[in-house]
Design an enzyme around this catalytic site. Structure first.
Site, PDB file in Angstrom:
ATOM      1  N   LYS A  53       0.815  -1.206   0.000  1.00  0.00           N
ATOM      2  CA  LYS A  53       0.000   0.000   0.000  1.00  0.00           C
ATOM      3  C   LYS A  53       0.856   1.267   0.000  1.00  0.00           C
ATOM      4  O   LYS A  53       0.486   2.248  -0.641  1.00  0.00           O
ATOM      5  CB  LYS A  53      -0.972  -0.015   1.175  1.00  0.00           C
ATOM      6  CG  LYS A  53      -0.363   0.317   2.476  1.00  0.00           C
ATOM      7  CD  LYS A  53      -1.339   0.185   3.606  1.00  0.00           C
ATOM      8  CE  LYS A  53      -0.566   0.005   4.874  1.00  0.00           C
ATOM      9  NZ  LYS A  53      -0.500   1.107   5.737  1.00  0.00           N
ATOM     10  N   THR A  54       1.972   1.231   0.686  1.00  0.00           N
ATOM     11  CA  THR A  54       2.830   2.415   0.655  1.00  0.00           C
ATOM     12  C   THR A  54       3.293   2.672  -0.774  1.00  0.00           C
ATOM     13  O   THR A  54       3.374   3.804  -1.238  1.00  0.00           O
ATOM     14  CB  THR A  54       4.055   2.228   1.567  1.00  0.00           C
ATOM     15  OG1 THR A  54       3.612   1.762   2.832  1.00  0.00           O
ATOM     16  CG2 THR A  54       4.787   3.531   1.760  1.00  0.00           C
ATOM     17  N   ASP A  85      -3.648   7.523   4.942  1.00  0.00           N
ATOM     18  CA  ASP A  85      -3.117   6.187   5.202  1.00  0.00           C
ATOM     19  C   ASP A  85      -3.685   5.671   6.530  1.00  0.00           C
ATOM     20  O   ASP A  85      -4.114   6.460   7.372  1.00  0.00           O
ATOM     21  CB  ASP A  85      -1.588   6.287   5.280  1.00  0.00           C
ATOM     22  CG  ASP A  85      -0.941   4.918   5.223  1.00  0.00           C
ATOM     23  OD1 ASP A  85      -1.643   3.942   4.922  1.00  0.00           O
ATOM     24  OD2 ASP A  85       0.273   4.829   5.474  1.00  0.00           O
ATOM     25  N   GLU A  86      -3.684   4.379   6.722  1.00  0.00           N
ATOM     26  CA  GLU A  86      -4.169   3.768   7.967  1.00  0.00           C
ATOM     27  C   GLU A  86      -5.562   4.287   8.319  1.00  0.00           C
ATOM     28  O   GLU A  86      -5.833   4.668   9.457  1.00  0.00           O
ATOM     29  CB  GLU A  86      -3.212   4.050   9.139  1.00  0.00           C
ATOM     30  CG  GLU A  86      -1.763   3.697   8.870  1.00  0.00           C
ATOM     31  CD  GLU A  86      -1.460   2.219   8.967  1.00  0.00           C
ATOM     32  OE1 GLU A  86      -2.426   1.418   9.091  1.00  0.00           O
ATOM     33  OE2 GLU A  86      -0.273   1.856   8.897  1.00  0.00           O
ATOM     34  N   GLN A 121      -6.529  -4.599  10.550  1.00  0.00           N
ATOM     35  CA  GLN A 121      -5.401  -4.019  11.279  1.00  0.00           C
ATOM     36  C   GLN A 121      -5.835  -2.828  12.122  1.00  0.00           C
ATOM     37  O   GLN A 121      -5.020  -1.984  12.480  1.00  0.00           O
ATOM     38  CB  GLN A 121      -4.312  -3.584  10.300  1.00  0.00           C
ATOM     39  CG  GLN A 121      -3.673  -4.760   9.581  1.00  0.00           C
ATOM     40  CD  GLN A 121      -2.451  -4.351   8.782  1.00  0.00           C
ATOM     41  OE1 GLN A 121      -1.477  -3.873   9.335  1.00  0.00           O
ATOM     42  NE2 GLN A 121      -2.516  -4.532   7.476  1.00  0.00           N
ATOM     43  N   ARG A 158       4.105  -8.968  10.319  1.00  0.00           N
ATOM     44  CA  ARG A 158       5.309  -8.138  10.187  1.00  0.00           C
ATOM     45  C   ARG A 158       6.478  -8.960   9.659  1.00  0.00           C
ATOM     46  O   ARG A 158       7.469  -8.433   9.183  1.00  0.00           O
ATOM     47  CB  ARG A 158       5.755  -7.533  11.540  1.00  0.00           C
ATOM     48  CG  ARG A 158       4.816  -6.559  12.217  1.00  0.00           C
ATOM     49  CD  ARG A 158       4.326  -5.491  11.339  1.00  0.00           C
ATOM     50  NE  ARG A 158       3.039  -5.857  10.751  1.00  0.00           N
ATOM     51  CZ  ARG A 158       2.496  -5.261   9.714  1.00  0.00           C
ATOM     52  NH1 ARG A 158       3.110  -4.261   9.138  1.00  0.00           N
ATOM     53  NH2 ARG A 158       1.340  -5.653   9.228  1.00  0.00           N
TER      54      ARG A 158
END
Length: 776
Positions: A32-33, A226-227, A257, A604
């Site tokens: 996504k980044t 974002d997020e 998340q 992660r």
DNA sequence: TGATTGTTTGCTCCA
DNA sequence: CAAACAATCA
């Protein structure tokens, strides 16, 4: 140059869709980044959008910096990104209020653009002061922190003190409403905003001030968030207010998340996006590029136990990879040693790789740090005790805040007698009382009291000296550069002298911290920043901002791990009551959030994931500990993906009646807590205290598995065993009968014993007075 | 007033 | 264990 080429079809669609609301549901590791950065680059380069009309909002300053950097890299040699806004919501709001906040004074009397930001410590100071003023006893009412969090909760739900009062169903809430009202009053009096206010007041400002709203809307043609799953209601409203004209808002999130509901994150924001923007396009990114198949499958399986999710299934073309390691440790120390040892082996085979140890609560880092130190392995702890939270740094910042805003009573209170200058408790109370009675801040109250000669002679002199000192420094602060001001504070207040006279081992470290602060101030001054920018920065840095990518071993909480990835990940403390945390265990919703946290942690890892738990864990240092059972999350991982290893032997039985009761009680009350301690700085001291030599780095884990489980608590010294009152031994007490020694302090006859007597509970006794008979 | 000593008690996670 | 607070004495 085309920014679409290197992307998969869904990513490409997400980058190219730039003319309307867009929801990107991006699974962990789905790039996504990459999508966000490419989207910005695409806008600027391909579509010729001026950078200043793009704003991207991320979760941490670090993520923001990284994002900007990546965009710059993408556009290198083609376009400049100057004017591009990439920041956190909080930084964005601070800038908005500092630059265009004047009109907020209409809604918030006394507000000026040079407001102060109050952090958690400042909030605590206010609440304490309010309790003092009203004679509220913390023990009979709410704990300070509980009151703060309830106030914050109310604010985030847009409740005024009156509304809290009117809807209150019990006397406690009514009282809380009064505290809340007073709290708000104090903030206004000091022209201060807390973290919630930064967002709330920005929303109010934009609502109220059509011109500013219009200007921002005009300017921000493309907004990226974002997020998004972790945004709260004010952040949502802010988004709505900023996208009135262009409607090109792109939000990226993953409901699996969402881990910040306790901070007000509202999952509705993401679930209802399509309703809020009927024209919205939704794109799912489900291909994972990060982890091995085993890791991905295990994590997906765990999170699939949640009911509140949109449901998606990540896939990968990667190999299965190693299985998920699960280590069952005898106790916390054993677990820590296992982790340290595994890291050692791992880095021997793969030097240069990065490893992370993740945990639920900060206090867990302590044991792991000790183990790593024992192996001589360098590591870095992220979060816990950050630089800006250290007492000496906070003191200095308080001086700066006091200089910058004379009405800031909380910070004045912090420094009025630090270093000690003869203004004692009673004098401070006198000032505080006077200030409250006359509805003024403390600084003017000091002036008035001096004028009226209201202080006793000795106090009057001390207070006068203090006032002159602050005035002198304040005067200097307007003329001198920032670092010079800081240096003057250190010198004139005697702060440096105080530390020099202090011969405790950490006073040197404190001096070093302060000189680091002077450096930071010098750098800020070079950038042309003044006190308030410097203070803003200090208030807005987050713990994960100082994540050092170079550090080979990082220790961090699961929350701090969000958005990061590591080749090797250890996830420690998978025990019921710790993770999932005991506070979340009763509520299904909270439990699901814990599960999402687990999912975040597991995803992660790129290559290898190792989970661990301990049968026995001590809560506070040497105190009695607690038996644990494995976390439910462990059993949610399919067995065929797991490679169990470690000591299968059960730890020494601690089957004490009374203790079990105490344990259950404390688990219920959730005393599973701890602070992040600044770890022992003196390694030899550490080893001396334990009477062990450091294990050489190449010792290997073979020996480790044979490590006998530690006795439950406070290791019995040989001397203690000789007397047969060591931990674990059974003694006979004339009054309570037979009991088991749980803890032992001191030696020989003077030893204090903590003994568990069935039917009586835990008792502290002194060996020589108790007339004990020992058994074996 | 302030240094020293003793006692208590830790409700997670964070910008 | 270690911070925060209370109590005590100089």
């Amino acid at each position: 140059m085309d920014f679409l080429d290197s992307l998969n079809p869904q990513q490409r669609e997400a980058v190219a869709h730039t003319d309307g609301p867009l929801l990107i549901l991006a699974g962990a590791g789905s790039g996504k980044t990459r999508v966000i950065t490419h989207r910005i680059a695409h806008l600027i380069h391909t579509l010729g959008v001026p950078p200043y009309s793009i704003a991207a909002v991320t979760f941490t300053n670090k993520a923001a910096a990284e994002m900007r950097e990546r965009v710059e890299k993408l556009l290198a040699g083609h376009n400049s990104v100057s004017g591009l806004v990439v920041s956190t919501f909080h930084s964005f709001c601070v800038r908005l209020l500092r630059r265009d906040g004047t009109a907020l004074a209409d809604l918030r009397p006394g507000f000026t653009r040079d407001f102060t930001i109050y952090d958690e410590d400042d909030q605590l100071g206010i609440v304490k002061s309010i309790y003092r003023q009203h004679g509220i006893d913390e023990k009979q009412f709410l704990q300070y922190r509980a009151a703060i969090s309830r106030i914050s909760h109310a604010k985030n739900h847009k409740l005024s003190p009156e509304e809290v009062l009117n809807t209150a169903k019990d006397p406690k809430t009514r009282k809380l409403a009064a505290v809340f009202e007073e709290y708000e009053g104090r903030l206004r009096q000091a022209n201060a905003l807390d973290f919630d206010d930064l967002l709330l007041e920005s929303v109010r400002l934009l609502r109220h001030d059509g011109r500013t709203r219009g200007a921002y809307n005009e300017r921000i043609a493309h907004l990226l968030i974002d997020e998004y799953q972790d945004t709260n209601r004010s952040q949502y409203e802010l988004m709505r207010l900023l996208t009135e004209i262009h409607q090109d808002v792109c939000v990226v999130g993953d409901e699996d998340q969402s881990i910040y509901s306790w901070r007000g994150a509202d999952i509705r924001n993401i679930l209802d996006f399509e309703q809020d923007f009927p024209k919205a396009l939704t794109i799912r990114l489900e291909q994972n590029y990060r982890s091995t198949k085993n890791i991905l499958d295990a994590a997906s399986k765990v999170v699939s136990n949640n009911t509140q999710r949109k449901g998606k299934w990540l896939w990968t073309s990667a190999d299965a990879g190693a299985k998920i390691g699960v280590f069952e440790a005898a106790d916390g120390e054993n677990e820590a040693l296992f982790i340290a040892d595994s890291i050692e082996k791992l880095l021997r085979d793969a030097p240069g790789e990065r490893v992370a140890v993740l945990y639920r609560t900060n206090f867990q880092s302590r044991q792991i740090e000790e183990a790593l130190r024992r192996y001589g392995r360098k590591y870095r702890v992220i979060g816990g005790f950050s630089f800006y939270q250290r007492a000496e740094i906070k003191d200095l910042l308080s001086y700066l805040k006091t200089l910058a805003s004379p009405l800031d009573s909380v910070n004045l209170l912090r420094i009025i007698n630090t270093p000690a200058r003869g203004i004692g408790k009673s004098t401070v109370e006198q000032i505080e009382r006077y200030a409250i009675e006359n509805g003024m801040a403390m600084w003017p109250a000091i002036g008035r009291l001096l004028e009226e000669n209201a202080f006793p002679a000795r106090a009057a002199a001390a207070v006068a000296v203090f006032r002159d000192l602050i005035e002198e420094l304040r005067d200097a602060s307007t003329k001198e550069p920032l670092d010079e001001t800081v240096r003057l504070i250190l010198e004139k207040t005697g702060y440096t002298r105080m530390l020099e006279l202090d011969d405790s081992p950490d006073s040197e470290a404190r001096r070093e911290n302060l000189s680091e602060l002077v450096n930071a101030a010098a750098e800020a001054a070079e950038r042309g920043e003044g006190i308030s920018e410097f203070l803003d920065h200090a208030a807005l840095v987050s713990d994960s901002d100082d994540l050092d990518e170079q550090a080979q071993v990082s220790l961090l909480t699961l929350h701090n791990a969000k958005g990061l990835e590591f080749p090797f990940v250890f996830l420690a403390g998978l025990e019921e009551g710790l993770f999932p945390h005991s506070r979340s265990i009763d509520s299904e919703t909270a439990l699901e959030e814990e599960r999402r946290l687990c999912y975040v942690g597991m995803t992660r890892a790129r290559k290898r994931l190792t989970l661990s738990w301990a049968h026995y864990r001590r809560r506070f240092g040497g105190g009695p500990g607690e038996q644990c059972i494995a976390s439910r999350f462990l059993s949610e991982i399919p067995r065929e993906l797991v490679e169990p290893f470690g000591a299968r032997t059960a730890p020494r039985e601690v089957n004490l009646f009374a203790e079990q009761y105490a344990v259950r009680e404390s688990a219920r009350k959730n005393t599973f807590t701890g602070k992040t301690y600044n770890s022992l700085d003196n390694i030899s001291e550490f080893f001396a205290a334990r009477g062990v030599a450091p294990i050489p780095p190449n010792a290997g884990a073979e020996g480790l598995r044979l490590v006998q489980p530690k006795p439950p608590a406070g290791a019995a010294t040989p001397a203690a065993r000789g007397k047969k009152t060591g931990t674990g031994s059974i003694i006979d007490h004339p009054r309570y009968g037979k009991g088991t020694v749980i803890r032992r302090e001191g030696d020989g006859e003077d030893a204090k014993l903590t003994v568990s007597f069935p039917g009586y509970g835990l008792k502290k006794i002194v060996a020589k007075y108790a007339g004990l008979k020992s058994h074996e």
